[in-house]
Design a protein around this motif. Sequence first.
Motif, short mmCIF file in Angstrom:
data_model
loop_
_atom_site.label_atom_id
_atom_site.label_comp_id
_atom_site.label_asym_id
_atom_site.label_seq_id
_atom_site.Cartn_x
_atom_site.Cartn_y
_atom_site.Cartn_z
N LEU A 22 70.23 63.78 38.74
CA LEU A 22 69.44 64.71 39.55
C LEU A 22 68.90 65.86 38.73
O LEU A 22 67.77 66.31 38.92
N ALA A 23 69.71 66.36 37.80
CA ALA A 23 69.27 67.48 36.97
C ALA A 23 68.06 67.11 36.13
O ALA A 23 67.09 67.88 36.02
N SER A 24 68.09 65.92 35.52
CA SER A 24 66.96 65.49 34.69
C SER A 24 65.73 65.16 35.53
O SER A 24 64.59 65.29 35.06
N ALA A 25 65.96 64.78 36.78
CA ALA A 25 64.84 64.39 37.64
C ALA A 25 63.91 65.55 37.95
O ALA A 25 62.70 65.37 38.11
N ILE A 26 64.47 66.77 38.05
CA ILE A 26 63.61 67.91 38.39
C ILE A 26 62.66 68.26 37.24
O ILE A 26 61.63 68.91 37.45
N ILE A 27 63.01 67.86 36.02
CA ILE A 27 62.15 68.13 34.87
C ILE A 27 61.19 66.97 34.62
O ILE A 27 60.04 67.17 34.24
N THR A 28 61.65 65.75 34.84
CA THR A 28 60.84 64.57 34.53
C THR A 28 60.03 64.05 35.71
O THR A 28 59.25 63.12 35.56
N GLY A 29 60.23 64.67 36.90
CA GLY A 29 59.59 64.15 38.10
C GLY A 29 58.07 64.24 38.12
O GLY A 29 57.41 63.47 38.83
N SER A 30 57.49 65.16 37.36
CA SER A 30 56.04 65.34 37.40
C SER A 30 55.29 64.45 36.41
O SER A 30 54.06 64.36 36.47
N LYS A 31 56.03 63.80 35.50
CA LYS A 31 55.36 62.95 34.51
C LYS A 31 55.19 61.53 35.05
O LYS A 31 56.14 60.87 35.44
N ILE A 32 53.94 61.07 35.06
CA ILE A 32 53.63 59.72 35.50
C ILE A 32 53.56 58.81 34.28
O ILE A 32 52.85 59.10 33.32
N VAL A 33 54.32 57.73 34.30
CA VAL A 33 54.30 56.75 33.21
C VAL A 33 53.75 55.43 33.75
O VAL A 33 53.61 55.25 34.96
N SER A 34 53.43 54.54 32.85
CA SER A 34 52.83 53.27 33.27
C SER A 34 53.40 52.11 32.48
O SER A 34 53.40 52.13 31.25
N PHE A 35 53.91 51.12 33.21
CA PHE A 35 54.33 49.84 32.64
C PHE A 35 53.75 48.73 33.51
O PHE A 35 54.47 47.97 34.14
N GLY A 36 52.45 48.70 33.58
CA GLY A 36 51.78 47.78 34.50
C GLY A 36 51.52 48.42 35.84
O GLY A 36 50.51 48.14 36.49
N VAL A 37 52.44 49.29 36.28
CA VAL A 37 52.28 50.08 37.50
C VAL A 37 52.56 51.54 37.15
O VAL A 37 53.23 51.85 36.17
N ASN A 38 52.03 52.44 37.96
CA ASN A 38 52.21 53.87 37.72
C ASN A 38 53.36 54.41 38.58
O ASN A 38 53.44 54.10 39.77
N PHE A 39 54.21 55.24 37.96
CA PHE A 39 55.33 55.82 38.71
C PHE A 39 55.89 57.01 37.93
O PHE A 39 55.74 57.10 36.71
N PRO A 40 56.55 57.96 38.63
CA PRO A 40 57.17 59.09 37.94
C PRO A 40 58.32 58.63 37.06
O PRO A 40 59.08 57.73 37.45
N PHE A 41 58.47 59.21 35.89
CA PHE A 41 59.55 58.83 34.99
C PHE A 41 60.92 59.01 35.64
O PHE A 41 61.87 58.28 35.34
N SER A 42 61.02 59.97 36.55
CA SER A 42 62.30 60.24 37.21
C SER A 42 62.81 59.04 37.99
O SER A 42 64.00 58.93 38.28
N ASN A 43 61.90 58.09 38.33
CA ASN A 43 62.35 56.89 39.04
C ASN A 43 63.34 56.07 38.21
O ASN A 43 64.26 55.47 38.75
N ILE A 44 63.14 56.07 36.90
CA ILE A 44 64.05 55.36 36.01
C ILE A 44 65.44 56.00 36.08
O ILE A 44 66.46 55.31 36.18
N VAL A 45 65.43 57.33 36.03
CA VAL A 45 66.70 58.07 36.09
C VAL A 45 67.41 57.81 37.42
O VAL A 45 68.61 57.54 37.46
N PHE A 46 66.65 57.90 38.52
CA PHE A 46 67.23 57.70 39.84
C PHE A 46 67.82 56.31 39.97
O PHE A 46 68.91 56.13 40.54
N SER A 47 67.11 55.33 39.47
CA SER A 47 67.53 53.93 39.65
C SER A 47 68.75 53.57 38.83
O SER A 47 69.40 52.56 39.10
#
Length: 230
Positions: free
Chosen positions: A25-50
Amino acid sequence: MNIHPLQQRQVLAYTLLTSLVICGLASAIITGSKIVSFGVNFPFSNIVFSIFTYPIVDCICELWGKQVARQTLWIAIGSQVLIALLIQLSIVTPHSSIWSLQTEYATILSVSGSIIVASFIAFSLSQVLDIFIYQKIKTWSQGKWLWLRSNISTYIGQTVDSIIFVSIVFHASTHKLNIIAGSIVVKIILSLLMTPIVYLIVIGVNRYLDDQSYAFKSNENELQGSRVQA
């Protein structure tokens, strides 16, 4: 004061797992605004959450029950809010004249209010739902099929989380629906990949605690019964 070795193990195991959720959760508040792409677009924080939140909370729910899982949820959210406030305080505190990186520091670490609000609402609501569904499926399956309850509860919870978080943080973006779809797809894939890890954590901790946990038991009465027999 003497503490039974099993109690020490309980505290250590729970502390380690809860710390992972807090880190996520702590890292998500910093990485949540960055959109990354691996075929689809999503916030980097999704990786952390998952990886560090939903699967770990499911492990805690499996090992100690829904009340302890909810306790972890509120501890993690409280820690996230505190960390966000400390970061903002460090930014607004007057910097020394000999330090020339204030602009870069603020740019990188500044956390918008929308991310904090979105993260709080999305994670708390989705995790409450995740824990509820997880425990219902566990009771229905009589403690069997860990893979089923872990994945279904996570899919539903993370879908709700993605819709709420992206809708708040990227409300003005014309790519909002694309980001929501990408977030859901990535979370489902990562959740599936995390299934073996969930099994390893639950089985490993349960053995470490000498079977003194809720793991693979459908309810509290069954657990208490096994302790009496022991």
